[in-house]
Write a protein that holds these residues in place. Structure first.
Motif, mmCIF file in Angstrom:
data_model
loop_
_atom_site.group_PDB
_atom_site.id
_atom_site.type_symbol
_atom_site.label_atom_id
_atom_site.label_comp_id
_atom_site.label_asym_id
_atom_site.label_seq_id
_atom_site.Cartn_x
_atom_site.Cartn_y
_atom_site.Cartn_z
ATOM 1 N N HIS A 151 1.176 -6.265 9.651
ATOM 2 C CA HIS A 151 1.035 -4.428 9.559
ATOM 3 C C HIS A 151 2.326 -3.828 10.556
ATOM 4 O O HIS A 151 1.967 -3.301 10.186
ATOM 5 C CB HIS A 151 -0.512 -4.876 10.698
ATOM 6 C CG HIS A 151 0.012 -6.039 11.798
ATOM 7 N ND1 HIS A 151 0.099 -4.444 13.107
ATOM 8 C CD2 HIS A 151 -0.117 -7.124 12.406
ATOM 9 C CE1 HIS A 151 0.349 -5.816 13.958
ATOM 10 N NE2 HIS A 151 0.185 -6.809 14.162
ATOM 11 N N LEU A 158 -1.062 -5.109 1.748
ATOM 12 C CA LEU A 158 -1.977 -5.518 2.696
ATOM 13 C C LEU A 158 -2.588 -6.723 2.321
ATOM 14 O O LEU A 158 -3.846 -6.791 2.964
ATOM 15 C CB LEU A 158 -2.838 -4.575 1.198
ATOM 16 C CG LEU A 158 -2.557 -2.625 2.153
ATOM 17 C CD1 LEU A 158 -3.143 -1.948 0.712
ATOM 18 C CD2 LEU A 158 -3.321 -2.396 3.380
ATOM 19 N N LEU A 177 3.556 -2.227 -0.016
ATOM 20 C CA LEU A 177 2.322 -0.802 -0.167
ATOM 21 C C LEU A 177 3.051 -0.835 -1.000
ATOM 22 O O LEU A 177 1.489 0.214 -1.675
ATOM 23 C CB LEU A 177 1.973 -0.538 1.478
ATOM 24 C CG LEU A 177 2.201 -1.597 2.389
ATOM 25 C CD1 LEU A 177 1.832 -0.123 3.430
ATOM 26 C CD2 LEU A 177 0.807 -1.597 2.078
ATOM 27 N N ASP A 232 -6.228 1.814 -3.311
ATOM 28 C CA ASP A 232 -5.773 0.169 -2.504
ATOM 29 C C ASP A 232 -6.478 0.242 -1.927
ATOM 30 O O ASP A 232 -6.805 -1.467 -1.995
ATOM 31 C CB ASP A 232 -4.183 -0.312 -2.578
ATOM 32 C CG ASP A 232 -3.107 0.356 -4.141
ATOM 33 O OD1 ASP A 232 -3.694 0.158 -4.869
ATOM 34 O OD2 ASP A 232 -1.923 -0.184 -3.498
ATOM 35 N N LEU A 233 -6.947 0.901 -0.812
ATOM 36 C CA LEU A 233 -7.294 0.137 0.514
ATOM 37 C C LEU A 233 -8.944 0.279 0.224
ATOM 38 O O LEU A 233 -9.790 -0.687 1.055
ATOM 39 C CB LEU A 233 -7.102 0.866 1.227
ATOM 40 C CG LEU A 233 -5.748 1.972 2.911
ATOM 41 C CD1 LEU A 233 -6.131 2.390 3.157
ATOM 42 C CD2 LEU A 233 -6.312 0.191 2.891
ATOM 43 N N THR A 243 -4.523 -7.615 6.218
ATOM 44 C CA THR A 243 -4.950 -6.281 6.845
ATOM 45 C C THR A 243 -5.866 -5.565 6.287
ATOM 46 O O THR A 243 -7.052 -4.765 6.593
ATOM 47 C CB THR A 243 -4.318 -5.372 7.035
ATOM 48 O OG1 THR A 243 -3.266 -4.805 5.593
ATOM 49 C CG2 THR A 243 -2.704 -5.321 7.968
ATOM 50 N N MET A 244 -6.680 -6.876 5.083
ATOM 51 C CA MET A 244 -7.526 -6.302 4.612
ATOM 52 C C MET A 244 -9.339 -6.332 5.271
ATOM 53 O O MET A 244 -10.242 -5.708 4.699
ATOM 54 C CB MET A 244 -8.045 -6.456 3.469
ATOM 55 C CG MET A 244 -6.781 -6.656 2.272
ATOM 56 S SD MET A 244 -6.975 -5.107 1.674
ATOM 57 C CE MET A 244 -8.038 -4.594 0.752
ATOM 58 N N ARG A 269 -9.548 -2.695 6.203
ATOM 59 C CA ARG A 269 -9.137 -1.971 5.743
ATOM 60 C C ARG A 269 -10.154 -0.352 5.687
ATOM 61 O O ARG A 269 -9.578 0.558 5.626
ATOM 62 C CB ARG A 269 -9.335 -2.437 3.897
ATOM 63 C CG ARG A 269 -10.786 -2.395 3.918
ATOM 64 C CD ARG A 269 -10.952 -3.479 2.133
ATOM 65 N NE ARG A 269 -11.762 -3.368 1.843
ATOM 66 C CZ ARG A 269 -12.184 -3.228 0.321
ATOM 67 N NH1 ARG A 269 -11.895 -3.843 -0.467
ATOM 68 N NH2 ARG A 269 -13.539 -4.895 0.224
ATOM 69 N N HIS A 292 -4.908 -4.915 -6.259
ATOM 70 C CA HIS A 292 -3.800 -3.839 -5.638
ATOM 71 C C HIS A 292 -2.450 -4.201 -6.661
ATOM 72 O O HIS A 292 -1.621 -4.594 -6.629
ATOM 73 C CB HIS A 292 -3.268 -3.569 -4.162
ATOM 74 C CG HIS A 292 -4.280 -3.845 -3.103
ATOM 75 N ND1 HIS A 292 -4.343 -5.715 -1.761
ATOM 76 C CD2 HIS A 292 -5.781 -3.671 -3.031
ATOM 77 C CE1 HIS A 292 -4.847 -5.153 -1.540
ATOM 78 N NE2 HIS A 292 -5.778 -4.099 -1.766
ATOM 79 N N PHE A 319 -2.258 4.441 -2.467
ATOM 80 C CA PHE A 319 -2.711 3.533 -0.599
ATOM 81 C C PHE A 319 -3.827 3.769 -0.230
ATOM 82 O O PHE A 319 -4.656 2.311 -0.776
ATOM 83 C CB PHE A 319 -2.199 3.508 0.053
ATOM 84 C CG PHE A 319 -2.081 3.791 1.057
ATOM 85 C CD1 PHE A 319 -1.410 2.000 1.063
ATOM 86 C CD2 PHE A 319 -2.292 4.123 2.847
ATOM 87 C CE1 PHE A 319 -1.980 1.267 2.085
ATOM 88 C CE2 PHE A 319 -2.321 3.829 3.732
ATOM 89 C CZ PHE A 319 -1.987 1.702 3.789
ATOM 90 N N ASN A 336 4.259 -2.718 7.598
ATOM 91 C CA ASN A 336 3.546 -2.524 7.035
ATOM 92 C C ASN A 336 4.226 -0.673 7.570
ATOM 93 O O ASN A 336 4.712 0.097 6.649
ATOM 94 C CB ASN A 336 2.155 -2.326 6.779
ATOM 95 C CG ASN A 336 2.356 -3.421 5.652
ATOM 96 O OD1 ASN A 336 2.662 -3.537 4.601
ATOM 97 N ND2 ASN A 336 0.944 -4.163 6.173
#
Length: 310
Positions: free
Chosen positions: A269, A16, A175, A83-84, A19-20, A23, A89, A80, A272
């Motif tokens: 991404h 991740l 992920l 984690d977002l 891509t945070m 989020r 993470h 998941f 992912n």
């Protein structure tokens, strides 16, 4: 060298990291997707359980199929989503092994159920007079239990082999936890030979499932070509199975290619999405496909909606 090996108690998931910035948008979309998966699968399961007219092998297998979808997605989505919302993470060593077991057994059970569905359609179309004898409820329950129990044992054996390895790094560029990536973290590559052999045996077993499914549908297509009745039965009941199979195999193949060959030039991404599509597309699409395509389920759902609105 053994003295420099530290005991790994947690893993860091770095999938991740790029891509945070998005989020909260990802969290909202993921939560919506998970809620829809829960809704459509639970709706189909409850509909089949409560309606005695749907207590037939094909619908029982569909019910088991949806249950497995819930089982697999539960191994991924809650963690998941957490984690977002979390700046770090991480997952515990034991939690990582449990996640590997859930996700891999989910994939194996999915393929096993698709094989069982293919056999059910083969018997229904090619041996209709013997169908209820061959696919009796007692035999069906035994087959379902066998196809659930076998992946648990096979993946469990792979997990036991992972647990004996000494690991030199706690970083997993995914992920979620992946069997192959954990094995690559081993300090002594020579010790991973047994893991590779066990993995290839497992792959061979489930590739044979895929071969059986393809053979079954090729045989069914050849059988149905010259019969209008069988052709209609094939279009009604087998097309959803074929679509589910193609969707599942496509998502798994894409993920394996990404995992084994390391598609490094692709953006993170996209990688992912490739990694999680087998946990999103089949559990989401299968209930919708069967709900709309199979007449009995479609009619039953229409009756429920009509009763609620009247």
């Amino acid at each position: 060298m053994m003295d420099n090996v530290s005991v790994i108690t947690i893993f860091y998931l770095s999938g991740l990291s790029e891509t945070m910035n998005y989020r909260f948008i990802l969290f909202s979309l993921t939560l919506l997707c998970y809620c829809v998966i829960l809704l459509v699968n639970i709706t189909l399961i409850v509909t089949i359980i409560l309606d005695k007219n749907l207590h037939e092998p094909m619908y029982i297998l569909l019910c088991v199929f949806c249950m497995n979808g819930l089982y697999g997605t539960t191994g991924f989505f809650p963690k998941f989503l957490w984690d977002l919302l979390s700046p770090v993470h991480v997952i515990s060593y034991s939690g990582c092994l449990v996640q590997v077991h859930v996700l891999y057994s989910f994939a194996c059970i999915d393929l096993s159920i698709l094989a069982l569905m293919a056999y059910d359609r083969y018997v229904a179309i090619c041996r209709p007079l013997q169908y209820h004898t061959i696919m009796s409820k007692q035999r069906l329950i035994k087959l379902v239990c066998f196809f659930w129990f076998t992946p648990f044992c096979l993946i469990g054996a792979n997990i036991c082999l992972i647990s004996r390895l000494k690991l030199c790094s706690p970083y997993i560029a995914r992920l979620f936890c992946v069997n192959w990536l954990i094995v690559t973290l081993a300090c002594f590559p020579a010790e991973t030979m047994v893991n590779n052999i066990a993995a290839y045996i497992t792959i061979l077993i489930y590739v044979s499932h895929g071969v059986f499914i393809v053979w079954s549908y090729v045989y069914l297509i050849r059988t149905c070509v010259n019969s209008t009745e069988n052709r209609a039965k094939f279009m009604q009941t087998c097309v959803p199975h074929l679509f589910s199979l193609i969707t599942f195999l496509f998502t798994i193949l894409f993920d394996v290619m990404n995992l084994r060959f390391g598609l490094k030039k692709l953006p993170q991404h996209f990688k992912n999405f490739v990694a999680i599509e087998f946990l999103v597309i089949p559990p989401l699409m299968n209930p919708l496909i069967y709900g709309f395509k199979l007449t009995k389920i479609r009619n039953r759902l229409r009756e429920i909606v009509t009763l609620k609105t009247s």
